[in-house]
Design a protein around this motif. Structure first.
Motif, PDB file in Angstrom:
ATOM      1  N   GLU A  72     -11.847  -5.829   0.784  1.00  0.00           N
ATOM      2  CA  GLU A  72     -10.904  -5.508   1.815  1.00  0.00           C
ATOM      3  C   GLU A  72     -10.992  -7.004   2.623  1.00  0.00           C
ATOM      4  O   GLU A  72     -10.204  -8.026   2.904  1.00  0.00           O
ATOM      5  N   THR A 122      -6.074  -0.176   3.447  1.00  0.00           N
ATOM      6  CA  THR A 122      -6.831   0.662   3.069  1.00  0.00           C
ATOM      7  C   THR A 122      -6.199   1.979   4.197  1.00  0.00           C
ATOM      8  O   THR A 122      -6.551   2.490   4.057  1.00  0.00           O
ATOM      9  N   GLN A 138     -14.496  -0.605  -1.483  1.00  0.00           N
ATOM     10  CA  GLN A 138     -13.517  -0.777  -1.149  1.00  0.00           C
ATOM     11  C   GLN A 138     -13.493  -1.854   0.205  1.00  0.00           C
ATOM     12  O   GLN A 138     -12.747  -3.312   0.426  1.00  0.00           O
ATOM     13  N   GLY A 176       1.051  -1.293   0.182  1.00  0.00           N
ATOM     14  CA  GLY A 176       0.515  -0.278   0.419  1.00  0.00           C
ATOM     15  C   GLY A 176       0.898   1.374   0.575  1.00  0.00           C
ATOM     16  O   GLY A 176       0.610   2.681  -0.827  1.00  0.00           O
ATOM     17  N   LEU A 233      -6.381   1.424  -4.193  1.00  0.00           N
ATOM     18  CA  LEU A 233      -6.992   0.470  -3.010  1.00  0.00           C
ATOM     19  C   LEU A 233      -6.780  -1.151  -3.763  1.00  0.00           C
ATOM     20  O   LEU A 233      -6.650  -2.324  -3.374  1.00  0.00           O
TER      21      LEU A 233
END
Length: 414
Positions: A379, A301, A375, A94, A217
């Motif tokens: 996730e 995230t 998202q 990330g 993301l």
């Protein structure tokens, strides 16, 4: 009608879910005003999973530990290491992606009524207090750390109980597992309601403004799912990891995508672990534990949204601070609650590393809630299916170490 239901149940559950998915989209586009009457099926399905999961975990873990014979090996140490490696590498992915593809945000409001933790010590303090929580409160509030603690303690205490007493707990866990199977059979109807609710209330137009952020993301999550985690599996098993990865995505990740709750997906992962022929003494503990600490998606995230806030404000980030962010994202992710949007409340904690005020950080959280339709679903799918991937990996790695033959996917599980 009875024959029709029988034939419907004979169809593959994945195919039935696809039917529910298509119906949900059709209903959302044709009768968007019927929100209450269609979306209620999704709420009931998730509610049923959340209701049965804590009780299932409690009795499964008690039963497994009570019947565990001294000297019988489990793979919990390696599983925890795998969870930690995956979550840390996800945070690193990330951070790297955010530097390669920097994103600036149009900040929003709407998250001021939620209270993020004040610091990493507060996250750790909450975890410690969850451990010593009242067992009844732990079940009511789906506090899986507390449930696991009590289950382990009671399981150890019952090790010297009579076989008749142990059999009672085995029968109870079997009965609750059967209830879980009934609930899972309702997945197509539940997913129809969940898809309908997502499209009819939030729509997809709200996602367009934050398209670049979503791409970063989701790109990170797909990269971890299809490259990083398989590489970890291959390193420990020396076999093609993709049959196992795809099996877990199909039979676990899809459910988690729609329920958006690692906790609600525990019964699904329990069933999949059993189908793969994994050791029940291990997965009865590793699966609920994974729903709490195996949070690669949450680490992504936290790191990506934090650095988006940093880029928006024009803050310069040095290498040392980036490394600290990776560690902080991984540790914070392990403290994220196993419910929809749980990781978003940890963003202000990471933002504080760069001196970003809580007011601005909560605006970033508001952005997170807007894009949460996709998202948070992706996730949770990443977080949850890897609980089974790494539980299986640890068992296969042990067999490889002992020189035993093994296959990644048993024929009966194909």
């Amino acid at each position: 009608m009875k024959n029709l239901i029988y034939k419907w149940n004979q169809v593959s559950l994945v195919k039935r879910i696809v039917v529910g998915l298509i119906l949900g989209i059709i209903f959302a586009l044709t009768i968007p005003d019927a929100t209450k009457w269609v979306s209620i099926f999704g709420s009931l399905f998730v509610g049923a999973l959340k209701a049965v999961a804590p009780v299932l975990v409690l009795f499964l873990v008690i039963s497994a530990i009570a019947q565990h014979k001294t000297g019988q090996k489990t793979n919990m140490k390696l599983i925890i290491i795998l969870y930690a490696i995956s979550t840390t590498l996800a945070g690193l992915v990330g951070v790297i992606a955010s530097f390669i593809f920097p994103v600036s945000l149009t900040l929003t409001t709407g998250a001021q009524d939620v209270a993020p933790p004040g610091g990493i010590l507060e996250v750790l303090e909450k975890l410690l207090f969850n451990i010593v929580a009242n067992p009844v409160d732990a079940i009511i509030n789906a506090n899986y750390i507390g449930i696991l603690t009590w289950a382990i303690v009671l399981g150890i205490a019952l090790k010297h109980a009579s076989d008749r007493t142990k059999d009672v707990f085995v029968d109870l866990s079997d009965a609750i597992s059967k209830v879980v199977k009934w609930v899972i059979n309702l997945a197509p109807i539940g997913i129809m309601g969940l898809v309908y609710n997502a499209i009819s209330t939030s729509g997809l137009s709200a996602l367009l403004e934050y398209g670049q952020l979503l791409l970063v993301l989701l790109g990170c999550m797909f990269f971890v799912t299809f490259f990083v985690n398989p590489l970890i599996v291959y390193f420990y098993t020396h076999k093609n990891p993709y049959p196992l990865v795809f099996k877990c995505i199909k039979d676990s990740g899809i459910y988690a995508f729609f329920t958006r709750s690692s906790a609600a997906n525990i019964p699904v992962n329990m069933r999949l672990s059993k189908e793969l022929g994994l050791d029940e003494d291990t997965y009865s503990v590793s699966i609920p534990l994974g729903a709490t600490i195996n949070m690669a998606g949450a680490a992504i995230t936290i790191s990506v949204l934090t650095l988006a806030a940093v880029h928006t404000l024009g803050i310069q980030v040095d290498f040392a601070t980036a490394v600290i962010l990776v560690v902080l994202a991984a540790v914070s992710a392990a403290g994220a609650s196993g419910v929809a949007g749980g990781s978003l409340l940890l963003i202000p904690l990471a933002c504080s590393l760069f001196g970003i005020s809580n007011d601005i950080a909560m605006q970033v959280v508001g952005v997170g809630f807007i894009i949460g339709v996709l998202q948070d679903s992706c996730e949770t799918a990443l977080n949850s299916h890897t609980d089974v991937v790494f539980t299986a990996t640890a068992e296969y790695a042990q067999k490889r170490k002992e020189g035993k033959e093994f296959v990644m996917i048993p024929k009966k599980a194909v």
